[in-house]
Design an enzyme around this catalytic site. Structure first.
Site, PDB file in Angstrom:
ATOM      1  N   ARG A  38       0.861  -1.183   0.000  1.00  0.00           N
ATOM      2  CA  ARG A  38       0.000   0.000   0.000  1.00  0.00           C
ATOM      3  C   ARG A  38       0.891   1.225   0.000  1.00  0.00           C
ATOM      4  O   ARG A  38       1.757   1.374   0.860  1.00  0.00           O
ATOM      5  CB  ARG A  38      -0.913   0.013   1.241  1.00  0.00           C
ATOM      6  CG  ARG A  38      -1.926   1.160   1.196  1.00  0.00           C
ATOM      7  CD  ARG A  38      -2.964   1.042   2.296  1.00  0.00           C
ATOM      8  NE  ARG A  38      -2.482   1.537   3.572  1.00  0.00           N
ATOM      9  CZ  ARG A  38      -3.131   1.394   4.725  1.00  0.00           C
ATOM     10  NH1 ARG A  38      -4.281   0.739   4.761  1.00  0.00           N
ATOM     11  NH2 ARG A  38      -2.642   1.875   5.840  1.00  0.00           N
ATOM     12  N   SER A 107     -11.954  -3.578   1.894  1.00  0.00           N
ATOM     13  CA  SER A 107     -12.031  -2.895   3.187  1.00  0.00           C
ATOM     14  C   SER A 107     -13.486  -2.595   3.515  1.00  0.00           C
ATOM     15  O   SER A 107     -14.223  -2.064   2.672  1.00  0.00           O
ATOM     16  CB  SER A 107     -11.258  -1.572   3.138  1.00  0.00           C
ATOM     17  OG  SER A 107      -9.883  -1.814   3.005  1.00  0.00           O
ATOM     18  N   LYS A 136      -3.595   5.674   8.724  1.00  0.00           N
ATOM     19  CA  LYS A 136      -4.634   6.059   7.779  1.00  0.00           C
ATOM     20  C   LYS A 136      -5.386   7.243   8.366  1.00  0.00           C
ATOM     21  O   LYS A 136      -6.153   7.112   9.313  1.00  0.00           O
ATOM     22  CB  LYS A 136      -5.575   4.876   7.514  1.00  0.00           C
ATOM     23  CG  LYS A 136      -6.204   4.906   6.127  1.00  0.00           C
ATOM     24  CD  LYS A 136      -6.927   3.603   5.830  1.00  0.00           C
ATOM     25  CE  LYS A 136      -7.460   3.610   4.401  1.00  0.00           C
ATOM     26  NZ  LYS A 136      -8.230   2.400   4.105  1.00  0.00           N
TER      27      LYS A 136
END
Length: 205
Positions: A38, A107, A136
Site C-alpha cells: 500500500r 475494506s 490512515k
C-alpha cells in the site's frame, strides 16, 4: 501459493525501497503470512518498481503478495491478489478484470459493506479501524460491537485492522477473526523481525 491470513502486513508508502524490502523480509522471517503493498505517496512508476521487487521477495518465501488499489499493477506483476476500498474500482469490475485465481480483498466498516463484499465475490474482508491508528488519516474507529456483528453476519475470512499492537492484540483475539493486519507496529519498528515474531506468538496462543 497458500492463503494464510493469520498475520497480514500492510506496507507504508513513506519507506524507501531498500528499507521497505528489508522490513518486509525481516517481518516474513518473524512470521508474517501475507503482504500488501500500500503506497499512496509514490508515482505510478515508483509503485510498479516496488511491486516488482516485492513480488520477487515474497515469491522466494512463498508468501502471497496483495496490491492495494492498483488492479493494473497487480496484473502486470503477476501478484497473488488485489485489495480495494469502498471508493476504489467496484468489486464487480475488479472480478471481471482479474483471473479467478487472484485473491480479492475489500475494506469494510459496516455489516452492509461486508455483506456486499461477500455477495460480490470477495475472498476476504478487512474490517477496521479496531483501534485508533496513525497510518490512515481518515480511518474511523469502529463502534463497540461492530466487529462482532460483521463476524456473525458473513462467512468470509475477517481480518481485523487498525492500530493493532502487541499491547492490545489480546482484545482482538477474544473475537473469531481469521487474522490481524498491521501497519505501523512493524513498518516503524527498529526490529521488525522481533515485533512480527511476538505478534505471531500471540496469535498462536
Amino acid at each position: 501459493m497458500k492463503r494464510d491470513y493469520t498475520l497480514y502486513l500492510v506496507t507504508e508508502g513513506t519507506l524507501p525501497i531498500e528499507r521497505l524490502l528489508a522490513v518486509v523480509e525481516e517481518a516474513i522471517k518473524g512470521g508474517v503470512t501475507m503482504v500488501q503493498l500500500r503506497d499512496k505517496e509514490s508515482s505510478g512508476e515508483e509503485f510498479f518498481g516496488k511491486a516488482v521487487k516485492l513480488r520477487e521477495l515474497t515469491r522466494r518465501y512463498e508468501i502471497p503478495l496483495i496490491i492495494n488499489d492498483r488492479v493494473d499493477v497487480a496484473l502486470a506483476t503477476d501478484a497473488d491478489g488485489v485489495h480495494i476500498g469502498q471508493s476504489d474500482l467496484p468489486l464487480s469490475e475488479v472480478r471481471r478484470l482479474v483471473p479467478p485465481s487472484m485473491i480479492v480483498g475489500v475494506s469494510t466498516s459496516t455489516v452492509e459493506q461486508a455483506l456486499a463484499a461477500e455477495h460480490g465475490g470477495a475472498d476476504y474482508i478487512g474490517v477496521g479501524a479496531v483501534f485508533p491508528t496513525q497510518s490512515k488519516k481518515n480511518a474511523k474507529v469502529l463502534a463497540p460491537g461492530k466487529l462482532e456483528s460483521i463476524i456473525e453476519k458473513v462467512s468470509l475470512p475477517v481480518i481485523a485492522i487498525g492500530g493493532i499492537t502487541n499491547e492490545n492484540i489480546d482484545a482482538v483475539l477474544t473475537l473469531d477473526v481469521t487474522g490481524v493486519a498491521v501497519v505501523s507496529v512493524i513498518n516503524k519498528a527498529e526490529d521488525p523481525y522481533m515485533v512480527a515474531k511476538s505478534l505471531r506468538s500471540a496469535l498462536e496462543r
